[in-house]
Design a protein around this motif. Sequence first.
Motif, PDB file in Angstrom:
ATOM      1  N   ASN A 298       0.827  -1.210   0.000  1.00 13.94           N
ATOM      2  CA  ASN A 298       0.000   0.000   0.000  1.00 13.94           C
ATOM      3  C   ASN A 298       0.862   1.260   0.000  1.00 13.94           C
ATOM      4  N   SER A 299       1.651   1.438  -1.058  1.00 13.38           N
ATOM      5  CA  SER A 299       2.466   2.642  -1.133  1.00 13.38           C
ATOM      6  C   SER A 299       3.067   2.785  -2.518  1.00 13.38           C
TER       7      SER A 299
ATOM      8  N   PRO B 208       2.369   6.410   1.369  1.00 16.46           N
ATOM      9  CA  PRO B 208       1.278   5.444   1.569  1.00 16.46           C
ATOM     10  C   PRO B 208       0.100   5.705   0.632  1.00 16.46           C
ATOM     11  N   THR B 209      -0.560   4.615   0.221  1.00 15.88           N
ATOM     12  CA  THR B 209      -1.777   4.694  -0.579  1.00 15.88           C
ATOM     13  C   THR B 209      -2.872   3.894   0.110  1.00 15.88           C
ATOM     14  N   SER B 210      -4.103   4.088  -0.342  1.00 16.94           N
ATOM     15  CA  SER B 210      -5.245   3.461   0.320  1.00 16.94           C
ATOM     16  C   SER B 210      -5.371   1.973   0.018  1.00 16.94           C
ATOM     17  N   ASP B 211      -4.699   1.509  -1.035  1.00 12.49           N
ATOM     18  CA  ASP B 211      -4.751   0.100  -1.430  1.00 12.49           C
ATOM     19  C   ASP B 211      -3.575  -0.176  -2.345  1.00 12.49           C
ATOM     20  N   TRP B 212      -3.448  -1.426  -2.810  1.00 11.84           N
ATOM     21  CA  TRP B 212      -2.407  -1.745  -3.771  1.00 11.84           C
ATOM     22  C   TRP B 212      -2.614  -0.930  -5.045  1.00 11.84           C
TER      23      TRP B 212
ATOM     24  N   CYS C  55      -5.666   2.605  -7.825  1.00 12.15           N
ATOM     25  CA  CYS C  55      -5.605   1.589  -6.774  1.00 12.15           C
ATOM     26  C   CYS C  55      -6.773   0.611  -6.894  1.00 12.15           C
TER      27      CYS C  55
ATOM     28  N   ASP D 195      -8.967  -0.138  -4.824  1.00 11.16           N
ATOM     29  CA  ASP D 195     -10.208   0.303  -4.184  1.00 11.16           C
ATOM     30  C   ASP D 195     -10.971   1.345  -5.014  1.00 11.16           C
TER      31      ASP D 195
END
Length: 350
Positions: A298-299, A313-317, A338, A340
Motif C-alpha cells: 500500500n504505497s 502510503p496509498t489506500s490500497d495496492w 488503486c 479500491d
Amino acid sequence: MPILMSSIKQLWEATLDTYFNTLCISDVFRYVGQHLIVGCEDGSVRIFTLPTQQNKMSLKLKTSLHSKGGPVQRVAAHNITRFSSNDVMAADSHGTLTIFCNEQILHRLSLSDYSIDCLQVNNDVSGRVEVVMSDARGCVISTHLHKELWRIRLSDISVEKNSTPPVVTELLPVQITAPCGRQVNYIFASDDRCQIHVVQQGQIVMSIPTPGRVTAMCCGWFKSNDFENQNTASANSSVNSRQQVALATESGAVYIMEEFQISESEFCNVGLRITNLSKLSRREVGQSDLLLAAGHFNSLMVYHDGKLQLNHPTSDWICSLTTADIDGDGLIEVVVGCLDKTIRAFKIVV
C-alpha cells in the motif's frame, strides 16, 4: 551526485463507481488537451477530463466506450490509423483487441482464447507501427489495425516440452542505438521461466537468463555514476548509444540491464512483489532518473541511485501507474490507480 528529495504533493483524488485494471494519459480523438483513459472491469473504456489548476474538484467523465468484450486488462493510445488524432486500444480478458477511432469501434480483433495481459505500441524509426500483445498462454502477437503481422508461441521454443506453457509476464519496447549510429527496435518479453526474450521483427534473436521471474520493466538511466560517465561521453560524441532497463523480480529485487547484460548486484529491493515500474526523468537538472515502484503493498516507492527516497502510503495496492505533465507546468506528474477504485495524482517536489 546526491538528490535532494523534499516531498510528494497530492494534486487531486477521485473515486470511480466501477472497478478498473489499467489507465493511461494521452491526447485522444479530437478532444482538446490530455485526458485520462481507464480500462474497466465491466468491459468499458472511460475517458475523463483532467482537473485543472483552477478546478481541482474531481474528474469529469467525457465519454464511456463499450468494447463489447470482457474486462479490459490494458489500454493504450496511439495514432495507429493516421487520421490526425490518437486512437484508443483496449485488450480484454476474452483475448480481443478493440480499436476505437473518434469514439467509434473501428476494429475488433479476436486474437486469442485467453486473456491479453500485456499491451505495448512499438513505433520504430522508419515510422512502422505495431501493437504487440501477449496472452495468458505465452503467445506474443503483433498486429497493425486489422492485420496480424506475426505470432510467437513461447511453448514452441521451450526445452521443457512436458510442462505447462511459459507465461509472458511483461512486454517492453526498447530502442537501442548501435555503435554505427543506427537505431534498432526490440521487444523485450519476460516469462515465468526466468528469461527475457529479445524479439526483432517477429523473431527471437536471443534469450537472456534473469536472476528471478521478471514482473515489471521500464527504460531509463538509473545509475548516477554511469549517467555522469555517459554525459561525459556524449559531450564528445553525437551518438548516445546506451540505455538501461530496470527489471523487477517477484521477490521485490530490482536489477539493471545495460547492453543486454544484467548486473549481478541488486539495484534496490522492495521486499514485496512489484507489478509496476516507471521512470521520472531528472536529466534536465543533470541527474539520473528516479525509479517509481508499486505492487503488492500500500504505497508508492521512489528510488534514486538505488536508495529509497520516498515511501508514500496509498489506500490500497496500486494496480496501474503512469506519468505525464497533467497540469501544463512543464514538469512530469505521477498518476496511480488503486484496487479500491481510487485514482490519485502526485507531484514529486525535488
